[in-house]
Design an enzyme around this catalytic site. Structure first.
Site, PDB file in Angstrom:
ATOM      1  N   HIS A 156       7.308   5.619   0.981  1.00  7.19           N
ATOM      2  CA  HIS A 156       7.970   4.449   0.394  1.00  7.19           C
ATOM      3  C   HIS A 156       8.744   4.852  -0.863  1.00  7.19           C
ATOM      4  O   HIS A 156       9.857   4.376  -1.113  1.00  7.19           O
ATOM      5  CB  HIS A 156       6.945   3.372   0.023  1.00  7.19           C
ATOM      6  CG  HIS A 156       6.193   2.810   1.181  1.00  7.19           C
ATOM      7  ND1 HIS A 156       4.844   3.016   1.359  1.00  7.19           N
ATOM      8  CD2 HIS A 156       6.598   2.041   2.226  1.00  7.19           C
ATOM      9  CE1 HIS A 156       4.449   2.392   2.454  1.00  7.19           C
ATOM     10  NE2 HIS A 156       5.493   1.792   3.005  1.00  7.19           N
ATOM     11  N   TYR A 193       0.856  -1.185   0.000  1.00 12.34           N
ATOM     12  CA  TYR A 193       0.000   0.000   0.000  1.00 12.34           C
ATOM     13  C   TYR A 193       0.893   1.237   0.000  1.00 12.34           C
ATOM     14  O   TYR A 193       0.842   2.073   0.886  1.00 12.34           O
ATOM     15  CB  TYR A 193      -0.985   0.008   1.167  1.00 12.34           C
ATOM     16  CG  TYR A 193      -2.282   0.712   0.805  1.00 12.34           C
ATOM     17  CD1 TYR A 193      -3.182   0.111  -0.074  1.00 12.34           C
ATOM     18  CD2 TYR A 193      -2.576   1.969   1.287  1.00 12.34           C
ATOM     19  CE1 TYR A 193      -4.355   0.755  -0.444  1.00 12.34           C
ATOM     20  CE2 TYR A 193      -3.736   2.629   0.925  1.00 12.34           C
ATOM     21  CZ  TYR A 193      -4.621   2.012   0.056  1.00 12.34           C
ATOM     22  OH  TYR A 193      -5.778   2.650  -0.324  1.00 12.34           O
ATOM     23  N   LEU A 194       1.701   1.312  -1.042  1.00 14.34           N
ATOM     24  CA  LEU A 194       2.820   2.244  -1.097  1.00 14.34           C
ATOM     25  C   LEU A 194       2.370   3.694  -1.229  1.00 14.34           C
ATOM     26  O   LEU A 194       1.366   3.997  -1.885  1.00 14.34           O
ATOM     27  CB  LEU A 194       3.731   1.874  -2.271  1.00 14.34           C
ATOM     28  CG  LEU A 194       4.246   0.424  -2.270  1.00 14.34           C
ATOM     29  CD1 LEU A 194       5.053   0.161  -3.530  1.00 14.34           C
ATOM     30  CD2 LEU A 194       5.077   0.140  -1.021  1.00 14.34           C
TER      31      LEU A 194
END
Length: 296
Positions: A38, A33-34
């Site tokens: 990230h 769930y970037l």
């Protein structure tokens, strides 16, 4: 960009790239769930290494009973698009059965640093983190591994594990990435209802208020910082404080209330964990007083 789902294939691919002179290997471990936080890790890895490996694995053994393992946000296709746009070479997406084909009887546990803050609130959490990260290090054999400082305790714990076990990897801590209004990026922000999202801004506001007062010399001790953090956060009617703590970093030792923070030159961290409804958010600010106190 290659998408790999088995340990055997990943090892073979990394070995091939290394043997053909692709340069050092960088690992960015994530639970998917970037977001832009990230992405900042991937960009840093792209700058420093020849092969960037991104792992996406929601690790069940770091979740306690009643936590959000089943509901943790997942979106593989979106994650793959983010990874490709940020120069990732290999995305490793193993299933639980691939990582834990049998119930694990071996765990890696770091003592002391894990007994407070999130470790106290989430018993066993860091044993799950260090175990899966150690597994990823053994699988990928990276030269560098990239972690965000939003979870500064996790960074300290992993660095301690690497030091104690003589692991051949360099940990690269990367700065917190925030929304324009100051909220630290987190995959769990998606859980927040509109009012909770607005109220959650009290986290960065409390940190900045404390840092500003330290800078002015209006407060000088750890106890005063704790009191101010608690006071500001409590202005939110729905904030439920788990902890508002002041510790040395990276050894994560809570400072006595009368410990003075100014002029010591030691790294200090202001660490928060607060619930807004059902969502628990963490945030922090790290500074060294001799060099000035940066705002978050």
């Amino acid at each position: 960009m290659k998408v790999i789902r088995t340990i055997e294939e990943l090892r073979a691919e990394v070995k091939h790239r290394t043997s053909t002179g692709a340069g050092p290997v960088g690992l960015v471990p994530t639970m998917g769930y970037l977001h832009e936080g990230h992405a900042s890790l991937m960009k840093r890895a792209r700058e420093m290494t020849g092969t960037v490996v991104l792992s996406i694995f929601v690790n069940p053994i770091q979740f306690g009973p009643g936590e959000d393992f089943e509901t943790y946000p997942r979106d593989e296709q979106r994650d793959l698009a983010v990874a490709e746009s940020n120069g990732v070479d290999i995305v490793f997406i193993p299933g639980v059965q691939e990582m834990y084909p049998k119930p694990t009887k071996t765990k890696v546990a770091v003592s002391e640093l894990t007994s407070l803050l999130c470790g106290a609130s989430r018993p066993g959490h860091f044993d799950g983190v260090t175990t899966v990260v150690n597994k990823l290090f053994n699988i990928v054999k990276p030269d560098f591994a990239f972690f965000g400082m939003k979870d500064a305790q996790q960074v300290a714990v992993i660095e301690q594990m690497v030091y104690d076990l003589n692991l051949d990897v360099k940990i690269v801590p990367c700065p917190i990435v925030r929304e324009a209004d100051g909220l630290a990026l987190s995959s769990r922000n998606v859980y927040l209802k509109p009012e909770e999202r607005e109220q959650a801004l009290v986290l960065s506001r409390s940190l900045n208020t404390a840092l500003e007062q330290l800078e002015k010399g209006s407060i000088t001790t750890a106890g005063e910082v704790r009191d101010l953090l608690t006071k500001v956060i409590s202005e939110s009617p729905i904030a439920d404080i788990d902890y508002a703590e002041v510790l040395s970093f990276p050894d994560m030792i809570p400072l006595e209330n009368d410990s003075r923070l100014s002029g010591t030159g030691n790294a200090t961290i202001l660490a928060l964990a607060v619930r807004f409804g059902k969502t628990r958010l963490i945030d922090n600010a790290l500074f060294q007083s001799k060099e000035g106190i940066p705002h978050v």
